[in-house]
Design a protein around this motif. Structure first.
Motif, PDB file in Angstrom:
ATOM      1  N   TYR A 157       0.816  -1.219   0.000  1.00  0.00           N
ATOM      2  CA  TYR A 157       0.000   0.000   0.000  1.00  0.00           C
ATOM      3  C   TYR A 157       0.848   1.267   0.000  1.00  0.00           C
ATOM      4  CZ  TYR A 157      -3.681  -3.278   1.409  1.00  0.00           C
ATOM      5  OH  TYR A 157      -4.551  -4.337   1.474  1.00  0.00           O
ATOM      6  N   ILE A 158       2.106   1.138   0.382  1.00  0.00           N
ATOM      7  CA  ILE A 158       2.985   2.313   0.424  1.00  0.00           C
ATOM      8  C   ILE A 158       3.053   2.985  -0.939  1.00  0.00           C
ATOM      9  CG2 ILE A 158       5.375   3.067   0.748  1.00  0.00           C
ATOM     10  CD1 ILE A 158       5.620   0.785   2.855  1.00  0.00           C
ATOM     11  N   SER A 206       4.637   3.118   8.498  1.00  0.00           N
ATOM     12  CA  SER A 206       4.866   4.563   8.413  1.00  0.00           C
ATOM     13  C   SER A 206       6.348   4.864   8.204  1.00  0.00           C
ATOM     14  CB  SER A 206       4.344   5.265   9.671  1.00  0.00           C
ATOM     15  OG  SER A 206       5.087   4.900  10.822  1.00  0.00           O
ATOM     16  N   GLY A 207       7.216   4.021   8.772  1.00  0.00           N
ATOM     17  CA  GLY A 207       8.651   4.229   8.620  1.00  0.00           C
ATOM     18  C   GLY A 207       9.130   4.023   7.199  1.00  0.00           C
ATOM     19  N   MET A 208       8.705   2.933   6.557  1.00  0.00           N
ATOM     20  CA  MET A 208       9.107   2.699   5.162  1.00  0.00           C
ATOM     21  C   MET A 208       8.513   3.751   4.239  1.00  0.00           C
ATOM     22  SD  MET A 208       9.269  -1.444   4.612  1.00  0.00           S
ATOM     23  CE  MET A 208       7.599  -1.837   5.168  1.00  0.00           C
ATOM     24  N   LEU A 209       7.295   4.182   4.529  1.00  0.00           N
ATOM     25  CA  LEU A 209       6.661   5.235   3.742  1.00  0.00           C
ATOM     26  C   LEU A 209       7.465   6.526   3.828  1.00  0.00           C
ATOM     27  CD1 LEU A 209       4.354   6.627   2.211  1.00  0.00           C
ATOM     28  CD2 LEU A 209       3.035   6.651   4.332  1.00  0.00           C
ATOM     29  N   LEU A 210       7.840   6.912   5.046  1.00  0.00           N
ATOM     30  CA  LEU A 210       8.626   8.126   5.208  1.00  0.00           C
ATOM     31  C   LEU A 210       9.987   7.993   4.531  1.00  0.00           C
ATOM     32  CD1 LEU A 210       9.116  10.929   6.415  1.00  0.00           C
ATOM     33  CD2 LEU A 210       9.942   9.799   8.493  1.00  0.00           C
ATOM     34  N   GLY A 266      -3.828   5.565  -0.266  1.00  0.00           N
ATOM     35  CA  GLY A 266      -3.023   4.495   0.327  1.00  0.00           C
ATOM     36  C   GLY A 266      -3.255   4.391   1.823  1.00  0.00           C
ATOM     37  N   THR A 267      -3.429   5.537   2.493  1.00  0.00           N
ATOM     38  CA  THR A 267      -3.713   5.554   3.931  1.00  0.00           C
ATOM     39  C   THR A 267      -5.038   4.866   4.214  1.00  0.00           C
ATOM     40  OG1 THR A 267      -2.647   7.735   3.940  1.00  0.00           O
ATOM     41  CG2 THR A 267      -3.751   7.046   5.965  1.00  0.00           C
ATOM     42  N   ALA A 268      -6.027   5.132   3.366  1.00  0.00           N
ATOM     43  CA  ALA A 268      -7.335   4.499   3.529  1.00  0.00           C
ATOM     44  C   ALA A 268      -7.233   2.983   3.339  1.00  0.00           C
ATOM     45  CB  ALA A 268      -8.331   5.094   2.534  1.00  0.00           C
ATOM     46  N   MET A 269      -6.440   2.556   2.363  1.00  0.00           N
ATOM     47  CA  MET A 269      -6.251   1.121   2.122  1.00  0.00           C
ATOM     48  C   MET A 269      -5.626   0.439   3.337  1.00  0.00           C
ATOM     49  SD  MET A 269      -4.797   1.276  -1.783  1.00  0.00           S
ATOM     50  CE  MET A 269      -4.943  -0.453  -2.186  1.00  0.00           C
ATOM     51  N   GLU A 270      -4.563   1.055   3.859  1.00  0.00           N
ATOM     52  CA  GLU A 270      -3.875   0.466   4.997  1.00  0.00           C
ATOM     53  C   GLU A 270      -4.748   0.473   6.252  1.00  0.00           C
ATOM     54  OE1 GLU A 270      -1.034  -0.925   7.848  1.00  0.00           O
ATOM     55  OE2 GLU A 270      -1.735  -1.425   5.834  1.00  0.00           O
ATOM     56  N   SER A 271      -5.523   1.532   6.457  1.00  0.00           N
ATOM     57  CA  SER A 271      -6.423   1.604   7.616  1.00  0.00           C
ATOM     58  C   SER A 271      -7.481   0.510   7.559  1.00  0.00           C
ATOM     59  CB  SER A 271      -7.097   2.976   7.661  1.00  0.00           C
ATOM     60  OG  SER A 271      -6.149   3.998   7.821  1.00  0.00           O
ATOM     61  N   HIS A 272      -8.008   0.285   6.378  1.00  0.00           N
ATOM     62  CA  HIS A 272      -8.965  -0.794   6.136  1.00  0.00           C
ATOM     63  C   HIS A 272      -8.390  -2.115   6.636  1.00  0.00           C
ATOM     64  CE1 HIS A 272     -10.742  -3.378   2.553  1.00  0.00           C
ATOM     65  NE2 HIS A 272     -10.472  -4.131   3.593  1.00  0.00           N
ATOM     66  N   LEU A 273      -7.158  -2.412   6.215  1.00  0.00           N
ATOM     67  CA  LEU A 273      -6.538  -3.675   6.608  1.00  0.00           C
ATOM     68  C   LEU A 273      -6.256  -3.720   8.103  1.00  0.00           C
ATOM     69  CD1 LEU A 273      -5.327  -6.413   5.879  1.00  0.00           C
ATOM     70  CD2 LEU A 273      -3.171  -5.256   5.386  1.00  0.00           C
ATOM     71  N   LYS A 274      -5.777  -2.605   8.689  1.00  0.00           N
ATOM     72  CA  LYS A 274      -5.434  -2.597  10.114  1.00  0.00           C
ATOM     73  C   LYS A 274      -6.638  -2.936  10.971  1.00  0.00           C
ATOM     74  CE  LYS A 274      -2.087  -3.051  10.413  1.00  0.00           C
ATOM     75  NZ  LYS A 274      -1.449  -3.074   9.133  1.00  0.00           N
ATOM     76  N   LEU A 275      -7.756  -2.246  10.743  1.00  0.00           N
ATOM     77  CA  LEU A 275      -8.944  -2.477  11.566  1.00  0.00           C
ATOM     78  C   LEU A 275      -9.492  -3.890  11.348  1.00  0.00           C
ATOM     79  CD1 LEU A 275     -11.149  -1.577  13.499  1.00  0.00           C
ATOM     80  CD2 LEU A 275     -12.272  -0.400  11.602  1.00  0.00           C
ATOM     81  N   GLN A 276      -9.472  -4.347  10.119  1.00  0.00           N
ATOM     82  CA  GLN A 276     -10.028  -5.660   9.804  1.00  0.00           C
ATOM     83  C   GLN A 276      -9.182  -6.787  10.403  1.00  0.00           C
ATOM     84  OE1 GLN A 276     -12.386  -6.218   6.123  1.00  0.00           O
ATOM     85  NE2 GLN A 276     -10.701  -7.537   5.513  1.00  0.00           N
ATOM     86  N   GLU A 277      -7.852  -6.696  10.295  1.00  0.00           N
ATOM     87  CA  GLU A 277      -7.016  -7.777  10.822  1.00  0.00           C
ATOM     88  C   GLU A 277      -6.918  -7.730  12.344  1.00  0.00           C
ATOM     89  OE1 GLU A 277      -3.066  -7.735   9.187  1.00  0.00           O
ATOM     90  OE2 GLU A 277      -2.612  -5.710   9.883  1.00  0.00           O
ATOM     91  N   LEU A 278      -6.912  -6.532  12.929  1.00  0.00           N
ATOM     92  CA  LEU A 278      -6.821  -6.429  14.385  1.00  0.00           C
ATOM     93  C   LEU A 278      -8.112  -6.859  15.084  1.00  0.00           C
ATOM     94  CD1 LEU A 278      -4.718  -3.161  14.817  1.00  0.00           C
ATOM     95  CD2 LEU A 278      -4.109  -5.444  15.624  1.00  0.00           C
ATOM     96  N   THR A 279      -9.229  -6.893  14.344  1.00  0.00           N
ATOM     97  CA  THR A 279     -10.485  -7.408  14.912  1.00  0.00           C
ATOM     98  C   THR A 279     -10.776  -8.816  14.414  1.00  0.00           C
ATOM     99  OG1 THR A 279     -11.797  -6.383  13.136  1.00  0.00           O
ATOM    100  CG2 THR A 279     -11.488  -5.100  15.161  1.00  0.00           C
TER     101      THR A 279
END
Length: 383
Positions: free
Chosen positions: A68-69, A178-182, A239-252
């Motif tokens: 997603y980066i 966020s580190g690789m993105l930066l 890309g932020t929206a894509m990654e957020s989608h995955l974070k919330l879905q996998e963490l739940t």
């Protein structure tokens, strides 16, 4: 010791200590990454100058979160290099290499990977060398001992290893993302790296602001009884929206089903997913011409079924955006380049996933009860 305002002993008991530390440690990590790139400036600049001279196409790649980066940086890479740039996941490159590589084209493959041990990571590098006329490599990874970092790229590549703190121990990628993105954004503008110190400092300030002043608000939103979530972003924040989608879905562990889209794209059918059990999250641009479209979509959310809540994050104060909660990062009129917001804003998505995971009685460090998802993907055979 507390992380995310929760005592370390409680986090450890709930299987959340690594995720909490890694989310909370991002602002400092960003400063460390900047300093490491400054140290390596001459080598990076020399390599990139040589590689870009021959390059006809740039491909940004990675698997899952790492993939997603590219969506957050492809626009700025194109503008800086004036070379056609595309983001393609390694999972596409491996199954259909001839769709992306050809013998008459010289490319620069920019690979992102936390561990570098996903089967597709090295496979994509090998296929790029096999099918391209000439291939140069920039590898950005968090693990110096990973297969990708150790893969032989001879004289046609540069490997940038992030500081050790970026190599997340938890299942969910947070600081590594966020580190690789930066790192990619800074390397893309390596000739001006010294001038970017102010930008990185501002990102760290924004990150600290979210992690201190807005924790309780985000926790309150995460406790709402939603079972769907939609994340919207334009341009680099798609890309932020894509990654957020995955974070919330996998963490739940999939208990919250998520979707991502652009503001304009959401109107073309996907808006039908919104119901009274849906959380909608807006990543808002700091560019006025982009904001026009985003504000129109927010206003259009009043038509049809209303979501359980709407939360947004914006660098600048917006008085004419009617949503339940708006996090504002800056009270002055000096803003970062739009793509840099993707680095700090992802903390909102990470925190929503973290708190929702705890709210559902899961362990954020390893939320998958069935083992269906793991820190490094398993079961992939490369043919």
């Amino acid at each position: 010791m507390k992380y995310l305002n929760i005592d370390e002993t409680i986090l450890t008991k709930n299987g959340a200590i690594f995720t909490a530390k890694e989310i909370a440690g991002q602002p400092k990590l960003w400063i460390d990454i900047f300093e490491k790139i400054v140290v390596e400036k001459e080598e990076i600049q020399s390599y990139m100058k040589s590689a870009l001279k021959k390059t006809k196409k740039i491909i940004l790649t990675g698997a899952g979160t790492s993939g997603y980066i590219g969506y957050s940086i492809e626009g700025t890479v194109l503008r800086k290099t004036n070379i056609p740039t595309v983001s393609v996941a390694t999972t596409h490159l491996v199954s259909h290499p001839k769709n992306y590589f050809n013998s008459s084209e010289s490319i620069l493959l920019i690979s992102f990977a936390r561990s570098g041990n996903s089967p597709e990571s090295v496979a994509a590098v090998k296929l790029a060398d096999e099918y391209s006329g000439e291939c140069n490599h920039l590898i950005i990874t968090c693990n110096s001992e990973g297969n990708l970092a150790k893969h032989s790229i001879k004289n046609n590549g540069y490997v940038f290893i992030l500081p050790p703190e970026a190599d997340d121990k938890s299942l969910a990628m947070t600081g590594s993302y966020s580190g690789m993105l930066l790192a990619a954004l800074l390397i893309n503008d390596i000739t001006n790296i010294n001038k970017l110190k102010k930008t990185v400092g501002k990102l760290a300030l924004y990150g600290d602001l979210i992690l201190t002043q807005h924790l309780e608000l985000i926790k309150k939103v995460a406790k709402l009884p939603f079972n769907r979530a939609v994340f919207l972003g334009s341009g680099p924040q798609y890309g932020t929206a894509m990654e957020s989608h995955l974070k919330l879905q996998e963490l739940t562990d999939g208990e919250v089903i998520c979707k991502n889209d652009s503001y304009l794209g959401f109107r073309h059918g996907p808006k039908a997913v919104v119901d009274e059990n849906t959380l909608v999250v807006y990543y808002l641009s700091n560019m006025d011409d982009v904001l026009r479209y985003e504000k129109d979509l927010v206003e259009a959310m009043n038509d049809g079924k209303r979501p359980i809540a709407q939360i947004g994050i914006s660098e600048k104060s917006l008085k004419d955006v009617d949503i339940d909660e708006l996090i504002v990062l800056s009270d002055n009129k000096t803003y970062v380049e739009e793509e840099y917001l993707s680095v700090s804003n992802i903390i909102l998505g990470q925190l929503l996933g973290f708190y929702k995971s705890l709210d559902k009685g899961l362990s954020p460090d390893s939320p998958s009860l069935s083992g269906a998802i793991s820190r490094v993907v398993k079961g992939v055979t490369i043919y």
